[in-house]
Design an enzyme around this catalytic site. Structure first.
Site, PDB file in Angstrom:
ATOM      1  CG  ASN A   1     -29.274  12.564  -0.311  1.00 17.11           C
ATOM      2  OD1 ASN A   1     -29.610  13.723  -0.013  1.00 17.11           O
ATOM      3  ND2 ASN A   1     -29.869  11.889  -1.260  1.00 17.11           N
TER       4      ASN A   1
ATOM      5  CD  GLN B   1     -26.784   9.785   3.573  1.00 17.64           C
ATOM      6  OE1 GLN B   1     -25.762   9.290   4.054  1.00 17.64           O
ATOM      7  NE2 GLN B   1     -27.603   9.114   2.791  1.00 17.64           N
TER       8      GLN B   1
ATOM      9  CB  SER C   1     -32.214   6.918   8.917  1.00 13.36           C
ATOM     10  OG  SER C   1     -32.566   5.655   8.408  1.00 13.36           O
ATOM     11  N   GLY C   2     -31.525   4.554  11.110  1.00 15.93           N
ATOM     12  CA  GLY C   2     -30.628   3.489  11.536  1.00 15.93           C
ATOM     13  C   GLY C   2     -29.795   2.861  10.428  1.00 15.93           C
TER      14      GLY C   2
ATOM     15  CB  THR D   1     -46.087  -2.808  19.611  1.00 14.60           C
ATOM     16  OG1 THR D   1     -47.458  -2.905  20.008  1.00 14.60           O
ATOM     17  CG2 THR D   1     -45.225  -3.677  20.506  1.00 14.60           C
TER      18      THR D   1
ATOM     19  CB  CYS E   1     -34.687   8.146  -3.083  1.00 12.93           C
ATOM     20  SG  CYS E   1     -33.958   7.553  -1.564  1.00 12.93           S
TER      21      CYS E   1
END
Ligand code: PLP
Length: 379
Positions: free
Chosen positions: A151, A181, A201-202, A239, A324
């Site tokens: 990344n 990535q 990851s979205g 859910t 991050c």
């Protein structure tokens, strides 16, 4: 704020309009997929179709794909439960030293529980090859974790070759790949890498934040990380986040509808790099990045956080390394052995197929102004 000039797509990408529409629709049709009446069954049908879409893009069967809340959760699940599944082999894990915090911090936590982790240093290009990896394997190795695209540098690690090396040593060792990535940013479906576990990851591909997925190769048995109502085949209770999942699938479709997206992204990155070099000759290219969307540059003698702030004041968004880090020096560039003045001045630039030449020109102008004004302040 004036118009944003955004070159931080590796931190997160704007939600694609297609994803927004799909999410709004899913939020309106709010049924719980576990409910037995028609309104619930219809929600379950939509999640099923969305799973097929995302699984199709990964090149796996829908039954091998589990929705999670983010890439970090997928990494945690894969590493914690993967290591546990192979506990009888031993408590040794191998990871590269350039993994994302989602992997490294999980490994560190496992170290505090008696695991031993070997962190492999990368070569100068930020990669770890199959020979180095094979040399680190032991009879008690339970799991290997290697990212696909770094990344911070954009380096593409030779995951498929490394999987082959690990499986040749012992097919029972589980191989996890953090492909957060790499999903839809590298050619070929990720299941083709041969890894047992793959995290995606979205929000890096134009889906909303709050959704990710873990591919678990058929035959690999993981215990759940979350227990409860038994959703996601009993392996990830909670859910289903129907709107996030709908946004994820729509963003996948929107990416696939742009077959030239990798070439376009790589072309704008090359253009931006040449403009930046022209505008700021003292700029050093730290990594051009094998992946189309990421590169790293350095302004030796400058503090990257200051440059990022000055650029930010002008509406230009870049990163001083991974978003991050929260101000800590980058472990990735430290592992590459960058000299200190470079290390302090590293900027990560990341692109999308929608990035334009005009934006790249504006970035080059803004960086020149920022470097000049900071130079004047410093001298
Ligand atoms: N792995 C890599 C390589 C990443 O770049 C990121 C996010 O920046 C993650 C994992 C974590 O993903 P998420 O933000 O979805 O938790």
């Amino acid at each position: 704020m004036e118009q944003l000039i955004y070159f931080d797509y590796a931190a997160t990408a704007p939600v694609r309009p297609e994803a927004l529409r799909a999410m709004t629709d899913a939020l309106r049709r709010f049924g719980n997929p576990s409910s037995r009446y028609e309104y619930g069954r219809e929600a379950a049908q939509r999640v099923k179709a969305d799973r097929e879409t995302v699984a199709g893009a990964l090149g796996c069967a829908p039954g091998e794909l589990y929705f999670t809340s983010c890439g970090t959760e997928s990494d945690n699940w894969a590493i914690r439960r993967g290591a546990e599944a192979n506990r009888r082999r031993g408590k040794h894990i191998v990871a590269t030293a350039v993994e994302h915090a989602a992997v490294l911090e999980t490994c560190r936590d496992l170290e505090s529980q008696g695991y031993e982790v070997t962190y492999l240093k990368p070569d100068k290009a930020g990669r770890v090859g199959p020979e180095r990896l094979a040399a680190a394997l032991r009879p008690d190795t339970a799991l290997v974790s290697m990212m696909l695209v770094n990344n911070e540098t954009g380096a593409v690690l030779p995951v498929a070759e490394c999987v082959r090396a690990v499986k040749a040593f012992d097919p029972a060792i589980l191989f996890h790949c953090d492909a957060v990535q790499g999903f839809l940013k590298t050619p070929g479906p990720l299941a083709g890498l041969g890894a047992d576990l793959v995290a995606v990851s979205g929000h890096k591909i134009g889906a909303p934040k709050g959704v990710g997925a873990l591919y678990v190769k058929k035959g690999v048995r993981l215990r759940p990380l979350l227990t409860g109502g038994g959703q996601e085949g009993g392996l990830r209770s909670g859910t289903e986040a129907t709107a996030q999942i709908a946004g994820f699938a729509a963003a996948v479709r929107a990416n696939l509808a742009q077959p030239d997206r990798l070439e376009r992204t790589a072309a704008i990155k090359e253009y931006a790099l040449s403009k930046l070099k022209q505008a700021v000759p003292r700029l050093e290219v730290v990594s051009r990045g094998d992946a189309p969307h990421i590169c790293a540059v350095a302004l030796p003698g400058y503090k990257s956080e200051v440059v990022v702030r000055v650029l930010g004041d002008r509406g230009v968004c870049v990163s001083s390394g991974s978003a991050c880090h929260k101000g800590r020096p980058s472990h990735v560039f430290a592992a590459l052995g960058l000299p200190k003045p470079w290390l302090d001045g590293v900027l990560r630039l990341s692109f999308s197929p929608e990035s334009t030449r005009e934006e790249a020109d504006a970035l080059a102008d803004a960086l020149k102004d920022a470097a000049d004004s900071l130079f004047t302040t410093l001298s």
